[in-house]
Design a protein around this motif. Structure first.
Motif, short mmCIF file in Angstrom:
data_model
loop_
_atom_site.label_atom_id
_atom_site.label_comp_id
_atom_site.label_asym_id
_atom_site.label_seq_id
_atom_site.Cartn_x
_atom_site.Cartn_y
_atom_site.Cartn_z
N UNK A 113 -6.28 4.24 6.92
CA UNK A 113 -4.95 3.63 6.89
C UNK A 113 -3.95 4.68 7.37
N UNK A 114 -3.45 4.57 8.60
CA UNK A 114 -2.51 5.58 9.12
C UNK A 114 -1.29 5.71 8.21
N UNK A 115 -0.86 6.95 8.00
CA UNK A 115 0.33 7.22 7.19
C UNK A 115 1.24 8.16 7.96
N UNK A 116 2.52 8.15 7.61
CA UNK A 116 3.52 8.95 8.30
C UNK A 116 3.77 10.29 7.61
N UNK A 117 3.44 10.38 6.33
CA UNK A 117 3.72 11.60 5.58
C UNK A 117 2.74 11.72 4.42
N UNK A 118 2.60 12.94 3.95
CA UNK A 118 1.69 13.21 2.84
C UNK A 118 2.26 14.34 2.00
N UNK A 119 1.92 14.31 0.71
CA UNK A 119 2.42 15.33 -0.21
C UNK A 119 1.30 15.92 -1.03
N UNK A 120 1.63 16.80 -1.97
CA UNK A 120 0.62 17.49 -2.77
C UNK A 120 -0.34 16.52 -3.45
N UNK A 121 -1.63 16.80 -3.30
CA UNK A 121 -2.66 15.97 -3.91
C UNK A 121 -3.21 14.91 -2.99
N UNK A 167 -2.80 11.39 11.36
CA UNK A 167 -3.53 11.54 10.10
C UNK A 167 -3.40 10.25 9.31
N UNK A 168 -4.36 10.06 8.41
CA UNK A 168 -4.48 8.78 7.72
C UNK A 168 -5.02 9.00 6.32
N UNK A 169 -5.06 7.92 5.58
CA UNK A 169 -5.69 7.91 4.26
C UNK A 169 -7.01 7.16 4.38
N UNK A 170 -8.08 7.72 3.82
CA UNK A 170 -9.40 7.10 3.92
C UNK A 170 -9.60 6.14 2.76
N UNK A 171 -10.11 4.96 3.07
CA UNK A 171 -10.41 3.99 2.03
C UNK A 171 -11.76 3.35 2.36
N UNK A 172 -12.81 3.94 1.81
CA UNK A 172 -14.14 3.43 2.09
C UNK A 172 -14.56 3.76 3.50
N UNK A 205 0.81 -1.21 0.00
CA UNK A 205 0.00 0.00 0.00
C UNK A 205 0.84 1.27 0.00
N UNK A 206 2.04 1.21 0.56
CA UNK A 206 2.82 2.43 0.70
C UNK A 206 3.63 2.69 -0.55
N UNK A 207 3.63 3.93 -1.03
CA UNK A 207 4.40 4.28 -2.21
C UNK A 207 5.41 5.35 -1.83
N UNK A 215 -5.24 13.24 -0.16
CA UNK A 215 -6.42 13.52 0.67
C UNK A 215 -6.23 12.76 1.97
N UNK A 216 -6.13 13.50 3.06
CA UNK A 216 -5.84 12.89 4.35
C UNK A 216 -7.00 13.12 5.31
N UNK A 217 -7.07 12.26 6.31
CA UNK A 217 -8.05 12.39 7.38
C UNK A 217 -7.29 12.73 8.66
N UNK A 218 -7.59 13.88 9.23
CA UNK A 218 -6.92 14.34 10.45
C UNK A 218 -7.78 13.94 11.64
N UNK A 219 -7.18 13.22 12.56
CA UNK A 219 -7.91 12.70 13.71
C UNK A 219 -7.58 13.49 14.96
N UNK A 220 -8.53 13.46 15.90
CA UNK A 220 -8.31 13.98 17.26
C UNK A 220 -7.98 15.47 17.30
N UNK A 221 -8.63 16.24 16.44
CA UNK A 221 -8.47 17.70 16.47
C UNK A 221 -9.87 18.31 16.57
N UNK A 222 -10.34 18.49 17.80
CA UNK A 222 -11.73 18.90 18.03
C UNK A 222 -12.00 20.34 17.60
#
Length: 693
Positions: free
Chosen positions: A365-373, A356-361, A18-20, A375-382
């Motif tokens: 899926x938790x991820x360590x890093x993200x770049x341009x383009x 933060x994670x990547x949403x799949x349905x 899954x990781x690229x 789409x991430x899901x940010x957790x635990x930020x009320x």
């Protein structure tokens, strides 16, 4: 050899890996909004696309109960597909016009769009989706689906697209049928079959016609290709692909692919086509924002690449019963790594993004890093919400929020004045964070709490969602009509408040002149007291009493408007007069005078704009007249006609449903209060009789 054969070797990535690499994710991320009316097989296309990666027989489409029971998509769904060449994030969007704002939100973060139409249906039914897509100005491809059905006529669908949407689709595939069954496709540019089947002589001739049409359309975009075509020289396949790619990027071409998602026909070709010819996020135009939220802030640009400072747009909020609050964000530029401190430029707060994670349905899926383009899901930020901007604290930027349309359907939210009400309101606020197209507000005149949405289905879904997710039930009923009362003749009235009960008494004495005013003037109070017959300190008390009494008229207890009240005379007592005494005197005078001033009932008149296909103009105009309304003008647009009309609010309680039925869900409307007008005597008696029940 032309077309898709040049990239048919693109391989789908092993689903277990899954990781690229970050460098690959940075340069090759496609965010594709998949759009289509209910019944076009849109979600089946997404599901088939997912099967290309997961290679599992089970459906991967996530659904909530309110979606499953209706068999439609209601919420945006996010799926991530990894390719050797990068990643495609699919956004499965709703197909009903009640949820168009969600489609607009998806397109705001998409780098391209797929419009799905049914080969056996009417392309015109996709009018509102097409308009939304055009407004977003994204590269697009049309996918004609369901060609495996017996009543399919895909060429009719293409013809409708040409007529209804002023399009010239670039047809790149043709279906291959054997014994009435769809078995494969033929690539128009290469002439080669894809997926199976043999080309008959008739199909070869048809392919030749579409090939000529495609080359002519492509040649109009490139002088070199035009010269080669006109002079009969061999056509360079690489040049054709370059022109095709550039035409899509500049939105000068609308390619058309086709297939049958339920059979898997054409799905891989669509996926490969997007990977080859659609611009990635980093190839999209520069994003523009403000330096900060101040009035004098200047413009700031961000190229959507990794070398720029980090910035992201939060475009969706979701409250999950298990994971808590989730915020979806598009990484616009730069890099984000776990634990990075970022600035919420919408509020000025700094945040450490540790989760933060990547949403799949329906799973993350938790991820360590993200770049341009990405789409991430940010957790635990009320304290993070949709339509906020995250950025590098040293290089702040504030992106323009997503614009949502004004709700057009309103119901009265019945509350019970119990502790349950607090749970309902708290839950509704969470739902409104998830869906900014909802509005909760109070009608000052009637005291009602009103819930507004895009249509009856939208609000019904909200009701079900509150019950299933938050365990609260709400009751929605038609709102009250805020009738007004006014007077039609002038009268002079006397009000005296006198009370003696030991000690200081109460005394206030006033003479008022009541006069009618033109519509829309409201309430005007004037004092003509001279000589101190009423001391100045009591004039305001008289006005207070007058305005309090005018809240409830003498006919049906409705607000009295368009009236002038003049204080012309009165008297006072040096000991017993007081502010409260003159308030009561003003109230008594109004209550005694209104019945003698020939009161009448006024009803609210709405100014409407109704946007609809021209074919429905006659029946909608006739319906407005039947509702005691009148049409004030027509404006003819590219795809639709805009009717301007005025109509009593009392006649519009069912208008959202009626317009949907009259226009096959293609009509939209908005309305606002124009003013109040007199009700006929016959209708007034009927309204007042109903109000007394």
């Amino acid at each position: 050899m032309f077309g898709l054969v040049f990239f048919a070797s693109l391989a789908l990535k092993d689903p277990n890996n899954r990781k690229i690499a970050m460098s690959q994710a940075i340069t090759s991320v496609h965010n594709i909004a998949v759009i289509g009316r209910d019944g076009t097989g849109k979600s089946k296309l997404v599901d088939a696309w997912l099967h290309l990666i997961a290679q599992t027989p089970e459906s991967l489409i996530a659904e909530l109960p309110e979606e499953e029971s209706r068999g439609i998509t209601i919420y945006n769904r996010f799926y991530s597909l990894a390719f050797d060449q990068g990643r495609i994030n699919l956004i499965d969007t709703p197909g009903n016009s009640n949820f168009l704002p969600k489609v607009g939100a998806a397109l705001s973060v998409a780098s391209g769009a797929v419009l799905v139409i049914a080969g056996s249906g009417s392309a015109e039914s996709s009018l509102r989706l097409f308009e939304t897509m055009e407004a977003a100005n994204r590269p697009k491809v049309i996918f004609v689906n369901m060609l495996d059905l017996p009543d399919t006529n895909w060429e009719n669908s293409v013809h409708e697209l040409e007529l209804q949407f002023n399009l010239s689709p670039l047809v790149l595939f043709l279906p291959i049928y054997q014994d009435g069954q769809l078995v494969g496709l033929v690539d128009v540019l290469s002439g080669e079959p894809v997926g199976g089947g043999v080309l008959s002589e008739g199909l070869k001739e048809e392919r030749d016609r579409y090939f000529q049409a495609a080359i002519e359309q492509l040649s109009e975009l490139d002088d070199e290709l035009m010269a080669d075509y006109l002079e009969g020289r061999p056509l360079d396949p690489e040049l054709i692909n370059q022109v095709l790619t550039e035409g899509i990027r500049t939105k000068k071409l609308t390619p058309l692919l086709l297939g049958a998602a339920s059979k898997g026909v054409g799905v891989k070709q669509l996926s490969l086509f997007i990977a080859q010819h659609f611009p990635t996020h980093s190839q999209n135009p520069i994003w523009v924002g403000m330096e900060s939220g101040g009035q004098d802030a200047g413009l700031v640009e961000r190229r959507p690449v990794a070398s720029e400072a980090f910035s992201a747009m939060v475009f969706k909020t979701l409250h999950d019963r298990f994971s808590g609050k989730l915020n979806f964000a598009l990484v616009v530029s730069g890099l984000l790594v776990k634990g990075q401190k970022v600035l919420n430029s919408s509020t000025g707060a700094k945040i450490d993004l540790n989760h933060f994670a990547r949403m799949n349905g329906d799973h993350t899926e938790p991820i360590e890093e993200a770049g341009p383009g990405d789409i991430i899901v940010i957790e635990k930020e009320s304290h993070l919400f949709a339509n906020q901007t995250l950025c590098d604290p040293s290089e702040p930027i504030l992106f323009e929020p997503i614009a949502y349309p004004v709700p057009r359907c309103t119901y009265h939210l019945e509350l019970t004045d119990t502790s349950q009400d607090n749970r309902i309101i708290d839950s509704l606020h969470k739902v409104m964070e998830e869906d900014p197209s909802l509005r909760l507000h109070k009608n000052i005149e009637t005291g009602e709490i009103l819930l507004s949405g895009m249509g009856p289905l939208h609000l019904e879904v909200v009701r079900e969602h509150l019950k299933s997710v938050y365990a609260v039930e709400i009751k929605l009923v038609d709102p009250y009509i805020a009738y007004h009362e006014t007077i039609t003749k002038s009268v002079k009235v006397h009000g005296r408040h006198k009370k003696q009960s030991g000690g200081h008494g109460q005394f206030g004495d006033v003479y008022l002149l009541l006069e009618p005013l033109p519509r829309g003037e409201g309430v005007l109070f004037e004092s003509k007291i001279v000589g101190g017959v009423i001391p100045k300190q009591y004039i305001g008390s008289v006005e207070k009493g007058v305005r309090e009494a005018l809240i409830k008229g003498s006919l049906g207890g409705y607000l009295v408007s368009d009236i002038k009240v003049t204080l012309v005379d009165g008297s006072h007592h040096s000991v017993d007069s007081s502010d409260q005494a003159f308030v009561q005197a003003g109230i008594l005078a109004i209550r005694q005078g209104l019945p003698d001033a020939a009161p009448i009932l006024l009803e609210p008149i709405m100014e409407m704009e109704i946007d609809l296909p021209e074919a429905d103009l006659g029946r909608v105009t006739k319906d407005i007249n039947a509702r005691r309304g009148r049409v004030t003008g027509y404006t003819y647009r590219e795809f639709t006609t805009l009717i301007k009309a005025e109509c009593p609010l009392a006649e519009l309680s069912d208008y959202a449903v009626a317009l949907k039925n009259m226009t096959q869900d293609k009509g939209l409307f908005s309305m606002h209060l124009k003013g109040h007008e007199a009700v006929t005597s016959h209708l007034s008696k009927k309204i007042l009789a109903q109000a007394q029940r």
